[in-house]
Design an enzyme around this catalytic site. Sequence first.
Site, PDB file in Angstrom:
ATOM      1  CD  GLU A 261       5.255   1.856 -10.712  1.00  0.00           C
ATOM      2  OE1 GLU A 261       5.258   0.619 -10.806  1.00  0.00           O
ATOM      3  OE2 GLU A 261       5.328   2.605 -11.698  1.00  0.00           O
ATOM      4  CB  CYS A 295       5.781  -5.085  -5.616  1.00  0.00           C
ATOM      5  SG  CYS A 295       7.256  -4.466  -6.427  1.00  0.00           S
ATOM      6  CD  GLU A 392       1.379  -7.592  -2.722  1.00  0.00           C
ATOM      7  OE1 GLU A 392       0.664  -6.714  -2.229  1.00  0.00           O
ATOM      8  OE2 GLU A 392       2.359  -7.344  -3.452  1.00  0.00           O
TER       9      GLU A 392
HETATM   10  P1  NAD Z   1       0.886   0.626   2.064  1.00  0.00           P
HETATM   11  O1  NAD Z   1       0.027   0.920   0.900  1.00  0.00           O
HETATM   12  O2  NAD Z   1       0.252   0.228   3.330  1.00  0.00           O
HETATM   13  O3  NAD Z   1       1.768   1.901   2.413  1.00  0.00           O
HETATM   14  C1  NAD Z   1       2.602   2.531   1.455  1.00  0.00           C
HETATM   15  C2  NAD Z   1       2.833   3.964   1.872  1.00  0.00           C
HETATM   16  O4  NAD Z   1       1.587   4.657   1.831  1.00  0.00           O
HETATM   17  C3  NAD Z   1       3.365   4.154   3.289  1.00  0.00           C
HETATM   18  O5  NAD Z   1       4.250   5.242   3.286  1.00  0.00           O
HETATM   19  C4  NAD Z   1       2.114   4.480   4.085  1.00  0.00           C
HETATM   20  O6  NAD Z   1       2.362   5.247   5.255  1.00  0.00           O
HETATM   21  C5  NAD Z   1       1.325   5.291   3.079  1.00  0.00           C
HETATM   22  N1  NAD Z   1      -0.127   5.262   3.257  1.00  0.00           N
HETATM   23  C6  NAD Z   1      -0.882   4.288   3.835  1.00  0.00           C
HETATM   24  N2  NAD Z   1      -2.190   4.631   3.767  1.00  0.00           N
HETATM   25  C7  NAD Z   1      -2.258   5.819   3.117  1.00  0.00           C
HETATM   26  C8  NAD Z   1      -3.328   6.672   2.711  1.00  0.00           C
HETATM   27  N3  NAD Z   1      -4.587   6.375   2.980  1.00  0.00           N
HETATM   28  N4  NAD Z   1      -3.037   7.812   2.050  1.00  0.00           N
HETATM   29  C9  NAD Z   1      -1.757   8.133   1.761  1.00  0.00           C
HETATM   30  N5  NAD Z   1      -0.699   7.376   2.129  1.00  0.00           N
HETATM   31  C10 NAD Z   1      -0.945   6.232   2.796  1.00  0.00           C
HETATM   32  O7  NAD Z   1       1.937  -0.453   1.543  1.00  0.00           O
HETATM   33  P2  NAD Z   1       3.150  -1.112   2.326  1.00  0.00           P
HETATM   34  O8  NAD Z   1       2.604  -2.161   3.228  1.00  0.00           O
HETATM   35  O9  NAD Z   1       4.039  -0.059   2.910  1.00  0.00           O
HETATM   36  O10 NAD Z   1       3.981  -1.762   1.123  1.00  0.00           O
HETATM   37  C11 NAD Z   1       3.687  -2.981   0.592  1.00  0.00           C
HETATM   38  C12 NAD Z   1       2.940  -2.832  -0.716  1.00  0.00           C
HETATM   39  O11 NAD Z   1       3.695  -2.062  -1.637  1.00  0.00           O
HETATM   40  C13 NAD Z   1       2.715  -4.180  -1.382  1.00  0.00           C
HETATM   41  O12 NAD Z   1       1.399  -4.258  -1.845  1.00  0.00           O
HETATM   42  C14 NAD Z   1       3.693  -4.142  -2.558  1.00  0.00           C
HETATM   43  O13 NAD Z   1       3.348  -4.981  -3.613  1.00  0.00           O
HETATM   44  C15 NAD Z   1       3.703  -2.701  -2.917  1.00  0.00           C
HETATM   45  N6  NAD Z   1       4.905  -2.342  -3.681  1.00  0.00           N
HETATM   46  C16 NAD Z   1       4.788  -2.090  -5.029  1.00  0.00           C
HETATM   47  C17 NAD Z   1       5.926  -1.783  -5.787  1.00  0.00           C
HETATM   48  C18 NAD Z   1       5.829  -1.520  -7.269  1.00  0.00           C
HETATM   49  O14 NAD Z   1       6.777  -1.006  -7.830  1.00  0.00           O
HETATM   50  N7  NAD Z   1       4.732  -1.859  -7.910  1.00  0.00           N
HETATM   51  C19 NAD Z   1       7.178  -1.717  -5.168  1.00  0.00           C
HETATM   52  C20 NAD Z   1       7.261  -1.972  -3.809  1.00  0.00           C
HETATM   53  C21 NAD Z   1       6.113  -2.279  -3.065  1.00  0.00           C
END
Ligand code: NAD
Length: 482
Positions: A261, A295, A392
Site C-alpha cells: 500500500e 496517502c 508526493e
Molecule cells: P517509508 O516507506 O519511509 O516507511 C514505512 C515503513 O517502512 C516504516 O516502518 C519504515 O521504518 C520501514 N522501512 C523503511 N525502509 C525500509 C526498508 N528498506 N525495508 C523495510 N522496511 C523499511 O514511509 P513513511 O515515510 O513512513 O510513510 C509515508 C508513506 O506511506 C507515503 O508515501 C504514503 O503515501 C504511504 N502510505 C500509504 C498508505 C496506503 O494505504 N496506500 C497509507 C499510509 C501511508
Amino acid sequence: MNKSVNWEYSPAPESIDHIQLKNQYNLFINGEFVPAYQKKYFDSINPANEKVIAKIAEADDSDVNKAVVAARNAYKETWSKMGPRERGKYVYRIARLLQERAREFSVIECMDGGKPIRESRDVDIPLAAAHFFYYAGWADKLKYAFPGVSPTPLGVVGQIIPWNFPLLMAAWKLAPALVTGNTLVLKPAETTSLTAMKLAEIIQEANLPPGVINIVTGGVETGQALVNHPDIDKIAFTGSTEVGKYIMKALAGSGKKYTLELGGKAANIIFEDAPIDQAVEGIINSIFFNQGHVCCAGSRLYLQEGIAEQVISKLKNRMDSLIVGDPLDKNTDIGAINSKIQLEKINEYVQLGKDEGGTIYQSKSEMPDKGYWCAPIIFTDVSQSNRVVQEEIFGPVLAIQTFRTIDEVIAKANNTPYGLSGGVWTDKGAKIFKVSKEIRAGVIWANTFNKFDPSAPFGGYKESGVGSEGGVEGLRGYVDLN
Ligand code: NAD
C-alpha cells in the site's frame, strides 16, 4: 496561542493526567516485553515540543529472528489449530479493550505523532477499533467470503507500517491477518511506536496466545531484517513507493507473497456546477487533514475555469481561519509535522515549487516557537510537468491548476505514476460516473473526501501499490485458496 483568528481565542487542551506511559519500551515477543539483544534504544519525540516521550528498543536481526520463531511456533501449535470462532473471540476482545481505552490511545497518538486530538479522537482510534470489530465478525464466516473454495492461512506474516496513522495502520494489518489464521510480526514506524506498544498491553490483557502477535520496533534495518527473513511467508507493507520497490526486488524469486500500500498524488476535481462552499470545505479536508500526511490526500486540485478565481479566494479565506498549533488543543485544525526530517522534506518542495515559477500562498497562522510546523500552503501558476504537481510531498501543500472540459481533466488526473484515490465535485451524476470510471485510482470520492469504513476496500493502481486492504477484499491477501 493562535493570534491570527479574529475572535477571542480560548485554548481547550485535552488532559494528559490519565495516560500511563513508561520511560522505556521493550520489544513484544512471545507474549512478553523483552529487551533488544543489543540493548539499544532510540527516542520517540513529541513533534509539537521536541521533548522525548519515551525510549524505544531497537530490534536487530537476532531479535527479528526471535519474533519470527515465536510466530512460527504459535502458528503451528495454537493459532492455526484453533477454531475460527475462538479466534474471532480474541479479536472481539482486542476491539472492546481498545474502545474502553480510546481516550488514552487518542492522547498518546496525538503526542507521539503530532496530529490534532480531534482527529485521533474522532477518526484514528474509533476506526482502528471498528476494523477489529469488523474483521472479528468474518472469523467464522470465511466460507461466505470465499464461496466454493477452502481458504487456508499463509503462515507467518511480516507487517511493516508508516507513521501517518500509526494505530489505524496496525489495525488494518493485524485484524484481517488474525481472523484468517496467520501469526504476525509487526514493525511500527520509528517515529510513532507508542500506540503499538500500548496495543501490546491490550494483546496481553486479551490473553492472546503467546507469539500470535509480536511487535519489533526499530527503523530501516529492522524492516529489512523482517523482509529478508527466510521463514516469513508474506510481507504486508504500507509506506512509500520507494521502499515498496525495494521490497518487491528483495522478495523477487523468493516465493514469498506481498501486498504493498504505497504513495499517492490524488486529483481533486471541482466542476462549475459543484456546490462551491461544500467543495471548499472538501478541499480543506482533502489536503490539510492530518497535516497532509495522508496517502490519499487530494494534493492536486483541478478547478474548472469559470469558478477558479472564486474558489481560490474562498479557499484563502478559509485557510486563514485554520488554527495551527498545539495538537492537544481541541480547537486545533492543523497539528505538528511528524518529524524534523519530514518538515525538511516539505520545505525543500516548497522552495522547489517557487523555483519552478509557482505562486505561493501560505495561511496567516502564528506558529509555536518549539516543534515542527508548516502552515497550509497553496501553489497556483504551476503546470503538469512541475515536480510539486508530480511528486508526493506528504505535507499541507496543494498544487492548483485549471481545466475547461471533462476529457481534459481526466487526462490530467491520469497523468501521474500514482493511482490511489481521487475526488469529484459536481451536481451531475453522469459526470461522477464518467470521472470515477475513467480515472485509474482505487477510490474516487464524489462530493466528499477522505471517508473511510472498514467494509470498504482500499488499494492502489500503478505505483500506488499491489493488493487491497479493508472489506472482504482485505481478507484475500492473507489466504491461499484451494
Ligand atoms: P517509508 O516507506 O519511509 O516507511 C514505512 C515503513 O517502512 C516504516 O516502518 C519504515 O521504518 C520501514 N522501512 C523503511 N525502509 C525500509 C526498508 N528498506 N525495508 C523495510 N522496511 C523499511 O514511509 P513513511 O515515510 O513512513 O510513510 C509515508 C508513506 O506511506 C507515503 O508515501 C504514503 O503515501 C504511504 N502510505 C500509504 C498508505 C496506503 O494505504 N496506500 C497509507 C499510509 C501511508
